[in-house]
Design a protein around this motif. Structure first.
Motif, PDB file in Angstrom:
ATOM      1  N   PRO A  70       0.797  -1.232   0.000  1.00  0.00           N
ATOM      2  CA  PRO A  70       0.000   0.000   0.000  1.00  0.00           C
ATOM      3  C   PRO A  70       0.829   1.280   0.000  1.00  0.00           C
ATOM      4  N   ASP A  71       2.002   1.276   0.648  1.00  0.00           N
ATOM      5  CA  ASP A  71       2.822   2.487   0.692  1.00  0.00           C
ATOM      6  C   ASP A  71       4.291   2.107   0.651  1.00  0.00           C
ATOM      7  N   VAL A  72       4.852   2.137  -0.548  1.00  0.00           N
ATOM      8  CA  VAL A  72       6.242   1.717  -0.725  1.00  0.00           C
ATOM      9  C   VAL A  72       7.220   2.738  -0.148  1.00  0.00           C
ATOM     10  N   THR A  73       6.729   3.909   0.222  1.00  0.00           N
ATOM     11  CA  THR A  73       7.601   4.949   0.794  1.00  0.00           C
ATOM     12  C   THR A  73       7.777   4.798   2.303  1.00  0.00           C
ATOM     13  N   GLN A  74       7.179   3.763   2.891  1.00  0.00           N
ATOM     14  CA  GLN A  74       7.260   3.595   4.353  1.00  0.00           C
ATOM     15  C   GLN A  74       7.591   2.151   4.727  1.00  0.00           C
ATOM     16  N   LEU A  75       8.561   1.556   4.025  1.00  0.00           N
ATOM     17  CA  LEU A  75       8.938   0.173   4.299  1.00  0.00           C
ATOM     18  C   LEU A  75      10.224   0.120   5.112  1.00  0.00           C
ATOM     19  N   GLU A  76      10.207  -0.656   6.181  1.00  0.00           N
ATOM     20  CA  GLU A  76      11.413  -0.803   6.986  1.00  0.00           C
ATOM     21  C   GLU A  76      12.282  -1.927   6.437  1.00  0.00           C
ATOM     22  N   LEU A  77      13.589  -1.682   6.405  1.00  0.00           N
ATOM     23  CA  LEU A  77      14.572  -2.676   5.979  1.00  0.00           C
ATOM     24  C   LEU A  77      15.405  -3.072   7.194  1.00  0.00           C
ATOM     25  N   ARG A  78      15.715  -4.366   7.307  1.00  0.00           N
ATOM     26  CA  ARG A  78      16.528  -4.859   8.414  1.00  0.00           C
ATOM     27  C   ARG A  78      17.498  -5.923   7.903  1.00  0.00           C
ATOM     28  N   THR A  79      18.723  -5.920   8.430  1.00  0.00           N
ATOM     29  CA  THR A  79      19.685  -6.981   8.113  1.00  0.00           C
ATOM     30  C   THR A  79      20.237  -7.562   9.406  1.00  0.00           C
ATOM     31  N   TYR A  80      20.216  -8.899   9.471  1.00  0.00           N
ATOM     32  CA  TYR A  80      20.756  -9.628  10.614  1.00  0.00           C
ATOM     33  C   TYR A  80      21.963 -10.440  10.153  1.00  0.00           C
ATOM     34  N   VAL A  81      23.022 -10.423  10.939  1.00  0.00           N
ATOM     35  CA  VAL A  81      24.184 -11.264  10.688  1.00  0.00           C
ATOM     36  C   VAL A  81      24.302 -12.234  11.853  1.00  0.00           C
ATOM     37  N   ASN A  82      24.155 -13.515  11.565  1.00  0.00           N
ATOM     38  CA  ASN A  82      24.160 -14.559  12.596  1.00  0.00           C
ATOM     39  C   ASN A  82      23.162 -14.244  13.713  1.00  0.00           C
ATOM     40  N   GLY A  83      22.014 -13.733  13.318  1.00  0.00           N
ATOM     41  CA  GLY A  83      20.940 -13.461  14.267  1.00  0.00           C
ATOM     42  C   GLY A  83      20.974 -12.110  14.932  1.00  0.00           C
ATOM     43  N   ALA A  84      22.052 -11.354  14.776  1.00  0.00           N
ATOM     44  CA  ALA A  84      22.170 -10.037  15.414  1.00  0.00           C
ATOM     45  C   ALA A  84      21.773  -8.937  14.430  1.00  0.00           C
ATOM     46  N   LEU A  85      20.886  -8.048  14.854  1.00  0.00           N
ATOM     47  CA  LEU A  85      20.460  -6.945  14.000  1.00  0.00           C
ATOM     48  C   LEU A  85      21.615  -5.974  13.792  1.00  0.00           C
ATOM     49  N   GLN A  86      22.009  -5.750  12.526  1.00  0.00           N
ATOM     50  CA  GLN A  86      23.139  -4.886  12.211  1.00  0.00           C
ATOM     51  C   GLN A  86      22.737  -3.664  11.390  1.00  0.00           C
ATOM     52  N   GLN A  87      21.679  -3.769  10.634  1.00  0.00           N
ATOM     53  CA  GLN A  87      21.302  -2.682   9.719  1.00  0.00           C
ATOM     54  C   GLN A  87      19.802  -2.452   9.813  1.00  0.00           C
ATOM     55  N   ARG A  88      19.434  -1.180   9.839  1.00  0.00           N
ATOM     56  CA  ARG A  88      18.004  -0.849   9.896  1.00  0.00           C
ATOM     57  C   ARG A  88      17.792   0.482   9.193  1.00  0.00           C
ATOM     58  N   GLY A  89      16.766   0.563   8.366  1.00  0.00           N
ATOM     59  CA  GLY A  89      16.470   1.802   7.670  1.00  0.00           C
ATOM     60  C   GLY A  89      15.043   1.784   7.179  1.00  0.00           C
ATOM     61  N   ASN A  90      14.638   2.840   6.475  1.00  0.00           N
ATOM     62  CA  ASN A  90      13.280   2.939   5.978  1.00  0.00           C
ATOM     63  C   ASN A  90      13.295   3.631   4.631  1.00  0.00           C
ATOM     64  N   THR A  91      12.457   3.174   3.713  1.00  0.00           N
ATOM     65  CA  THR A  91      12.444   3.742   2.363  1.00  0.00           C
ATOM     66  C   THR A  91      12.025   5.209   2.335  1.00  0.00           C
ATOM     67  N   ARG A  92      11.459   5.720   3.421  1.00  0.00           N
ATOM     68  CA  ARG A  92      11.141   7.153   3.451  1.00  0.00           C
ATOM     69  C   ARG A  92      12.401   8.007   3.388  1.00  0.00           C
ATOM     70  N   ASP A  93      13.568   7.395   3.662  1.00  0.00           N
ATOM     71  CA  ASP A  93      14.828   8.133   3.697  1.00  0.00           C
ATOM     72  C   ASP A  93      15.615   8.052   2.393  1.00  0.00           C
ATOM     73  N   LEU A  94      15.010   7.512   1.322  1.00  0.00           N
ATOM     74  CA  LEU A  94      15.696   7.498   0.030  1.00  0.00           C
ATOM     75  C   LEU A  94      16.013   8.920  -0.409  1.00  0.00           C
ATOM     76  N   VAL A  95      17.220   9.141  -0.877  1.00  0.00           N
ATOM     77  CA  VAL A  95      17.605  10.458  -1.395  1.00  0.00           C
ATOM     78  C   VAL A  95      16.826  10.754  -2.675  1.00  0.00           C
ATOM     79  N   THR A  96      16.827   9.795  -3.604  1.00  0.00           N
ATOM     80  CA  THR A  96      16.043   9.899  -4.839  1.00  0.00           C
ATOM     81  C   THR A  96      15.024   8.786  -4.808  1.00  0.00           C
TER      82      THR A  96
END
Length: 252
Positions: free
Chosen positions: A165-191
């Protein structure tokens, strides 16, 4: 609808999520680890965005560019969910990049921003690995950084644009061996996506099946052989990948 592609028992099938399992197009249900996952679509040209999140650019000490930093990727880079990615023995810093992958569904040429999203068929998760050792500079990522065999993981599902419904408000997460290392949201795209389609289609034609990798947020760390990397994006699923060594890959 979520759908993917898998190889099983010598044939390729469309596949669909079935709880923690996968349902083949013929109705059979199998565990995720019983099948070989392919990219969810037949991929056309891949356009990759560099430094398209402000905090990631700051993380790499890079000032804002005048126009999007875009480069192309070859088809040999692509692997599917649960695939393995090789870490060369001679490198000191290799990192993941969790990204929203945008799939073009209609030919786009000289498209304006106001109608650009009409040309989007759907979305996938991408994990686009980079090897910092091989980087010449942030203005020109060279082939050894971003066009490595098996260095771009796509999947596990292709999700229709209408189901997000809203591709501008999607959260992204990356886990390495179960530990959360990266987190962001598509609302913060520069372009944003519409502006990217307008920009790219202003000088070249985008075709159905072309994929735009929209960049990664801050939070990159080095990964080593044996590490499991999991990328998640709201509404798109969970993309799993394992790093292997040269020896594991048969390249000593």
């Amino acid at each position: 609808m979520m759908r993917g592609r898998i190889a099983y028992a010598g044939a390729i099938y469309e596949a669909y999520p079935e709880g923690n399992r996968v349902r083949l197009g013929d109705g059979r249900i199998r565990r995720e680890d019983e099948v070989v996952w392919l990219a969810p679509i037949e991929v056309g040209t891949i356009f990759a965005l560099g430094l398209n999140y402000a905090e990631h650019a700051k993380e790499l000490q890079f000032s804002k560019q005048e126009e999007p930093l875009v480069f192309l990727k070859g088809p040999g880079t692509v692997i599917g969910h649960r695939g393995v990615t090789r870490r060369p023995a001679d490198v000191t810093f290799m990192h993941y990049e969790c990204e929203l992958a945008v799939v073009i569904g209609r030919t786009a040429h000289n498209v304006k921003r106001a109608t650009a999203m009409d040309h989007v068929a759907g979305y996938m998760i991408a994990n686009d690995y980079a090897i910092r050792d091989y980087l010449e500079n942030y203005y020109r990522p060279n082939l050894r950084v971003k066009n490595r065999d098996g260095g771009t993981v796509l999947g596990p599902w292709f999700v229709d644009a209408a189901d997000i419904p809203d591709v501008t408000q999607l959260e992204l997460r990356t886990y390495v061996n179960g530990a959360l290392q990266q987190r962001g949201n598509t609302r913060d795209l520069v372009t944003d996506i519409a502006a990217l389609i307008e920009y790219l289609s202003s000088f070249m034609t985008l075709a159905p099946g072309d994929v735009i990798l929209t960049g990664t947020p801050e939070g990159i760390v080095n990964v080593n052989a044996g590490d499991e990397v999991v990328c998640e994006i709201d509404g798109l699923g969970r993309l799993v990948n394992v790093i292997v060594s040269d020896a594991d890959f048969g390249r000593i």
